[in-house]
Scaffold this motif. Sequence first.
Motif, PDB file in Angstrom:
ATOM      1  N   ILE A  68       0.810  -1.011   0.059  1.00 16.38           N
ATOM      2  CA  ILE A  68       0.027   0.063   0.069  1.00 16.38           C
ATOM      3  C   ILE A  68       0.961   1.173  -0.001  1.00 16.38           C
ATOM      4  N   ALA A  69       1.759   1.213   0.863  1.00 19.90           N
ATOM      5  CA  ALA A  69       2.765   2.356   0.840  1.00 19.90           C
ATOM      6  C   ALA A  69       3.434   2.646  -0.338  1.00 19.90           C
ATOM      7  N   ALA A  70       3.636   1.494  -1.408  1.00 17.69           N
ATOM      8  CA  ALA A  70       4.484   1.811  -2.614  1.00 17.69           C
ATOM      9  C   ALA A  70       3.561   2.709  -3.368  1.00 17.69           C
ATOM     10  N   VAL A  71       2.132   2.133  -3.371  1.00 11.87           N
ATOM     11  CA  VAL A  71       1.515   2.993  -4.482  1.00 11.87           C
ATOM     12  C   VAL A  71       1.054   4.555  -4.018  1.00 11.87           C
ATOM     13  N   ALA A  72       0.926   4.522  -2.534  1.00  7.07           N
ATOM     14  CA  ALA A  72       0.325   5.833  -2.031  1.00  7.07           C
ATOM     15  C   ALA A  72       1.515   6.820  -2.020  1.00  7.07           C
ATOM     16  N   LYS A  73       2.790   6.422  -2.057  1.00  7.08           N
ATOM     17  CA  LYS A  73       3.987   7.013  -1.951  1.00  7.08           C
ATOM     18  C   LYS A  73       3.993   7.790  -0.671  1.00  7.08           C
ATOM     19  N   ILE A  74       4.047   6.984   0.303  1.00 11.05           N
ATOM     20  CA  ILE A  74       4.304   7.288   1.598  1.00 11.05           C
ATOM     21  C   ILE A  74       4.804   6.386   2.528  1.00 11.05           C
ATOM     22  N   ASN A  75       5.251   6.420   3.769  1.00 13.31           N
ATOM     23  CA  ASN A  75       6.067   5.115   4.379  1.00 13.31           C
ATOM     24  C   ASN A  75       5.245   4.287   4.767  1.00 13.31           C
ATOM     25  N   ALA A  76       5.515   2.860   4.976  1.00 10.26           N
ATOM     26  CA  ALA A  76       4.806   1.948   5.485  1.00 10.26           C
ATOM     27  C   ALA A  76       4.420   2.050   7.206  1.00 10.26           C
ATOM     28  N   PRO A  77       5.413   2.627   7.951  1.00 13.19           N
ATOM     29  CA  PRO A  77       5.025   2.993   9.355  1.00 13.19           C
ATOM     30  C   PRO A  77       3.590   3.941   9.447  1.00 13.19           C
TER      31      PRO A  77
END
Length: 316
Positions: A68-77
């Motif tokens: 999810i973080a990869a497509v939203a361009k935010i970090n996983a935490p």
Amino acid sequence: MTRKPPPQHGERRCYLRGCRRPECVEANKRYCKQYRLATVHAPLRVDASAAVRRLAHWANQGYSHTQIAAVAKINAPEVSKLLTGKQTSISLAHARRIQTAHDPSGAPYHAMTDATGTIRRGRALYAIGYPLYRIAQDIPMNANDLGRLLMLESATVRQSIANGMAALYQRLSGTLGPSHLAVCAARRLRWDSPIAWDDDSVDDPAAIPDVTGFCGTDRGWWTHRIEDIPVCTACETAHAEWLAAVKHVGRAERSRLLGRAKAEASGRGAAIAENARELLALGETYETAAARIGVSRNHLQQELLRHPEQQLDTAA
């Protein structure tokens, strides 16, 4: 004309002249914050409810926080904090990224699927000599977890694991593995080899392993015994039902029926192998030869292995 007093510590002017004492740094921060509040009309942070709903939609499909973080361009935490409710506001830039992001692609890491085919494929590879650690390293999966999956027959498994097992089975099911211990252990556990399954039945929970071509019938039970193949549960059940059906038949008639059942099973495999070799010599494929004989491709290959071609010695 009055002159300005020189900058004092604790003023932004002192910071701008290069001073980095804590009170000067703090004064600069205060000024910047006040400037943003006075000149920027858009809020610095917004309510995260809308972003959380979209993230939760992806998570419910089985996508991991990293995916999810990869497509939203935010970090996983940050994804984790938002989904667990530890963070209720989000920066405006991140909110926009989440709302405009495309849906994740690829197999959801946490998506679950029926484990029937994965268990059957894993057991089949083990039965032809591939140890658990060898199977697990290519799925990828922990070997201990794989052992528990095969022994305890879990109802579901991650889709990524199922895909990995299917690809590995496609690659290795036609060749024998290196471990004789695995073969012996699988025989003791009565785990079926790849020849027991067709590609269209291995994932079907209602399908039964067909090692003899007649599994689930009394003829299959006799084939097991004649060919020295461990008897499967379906054939044991079918033979028990056959014995119960002829229980009240006279001894002579019962012996005749037993003899006929055994005879039907004894010559069938050799005849299939002989006919198949003739068809293959004429240019037929395994699929067309199996169709003409009236058996499955797996059954045909199995009989060819059980009844190897006899090479006649020629006089020198």
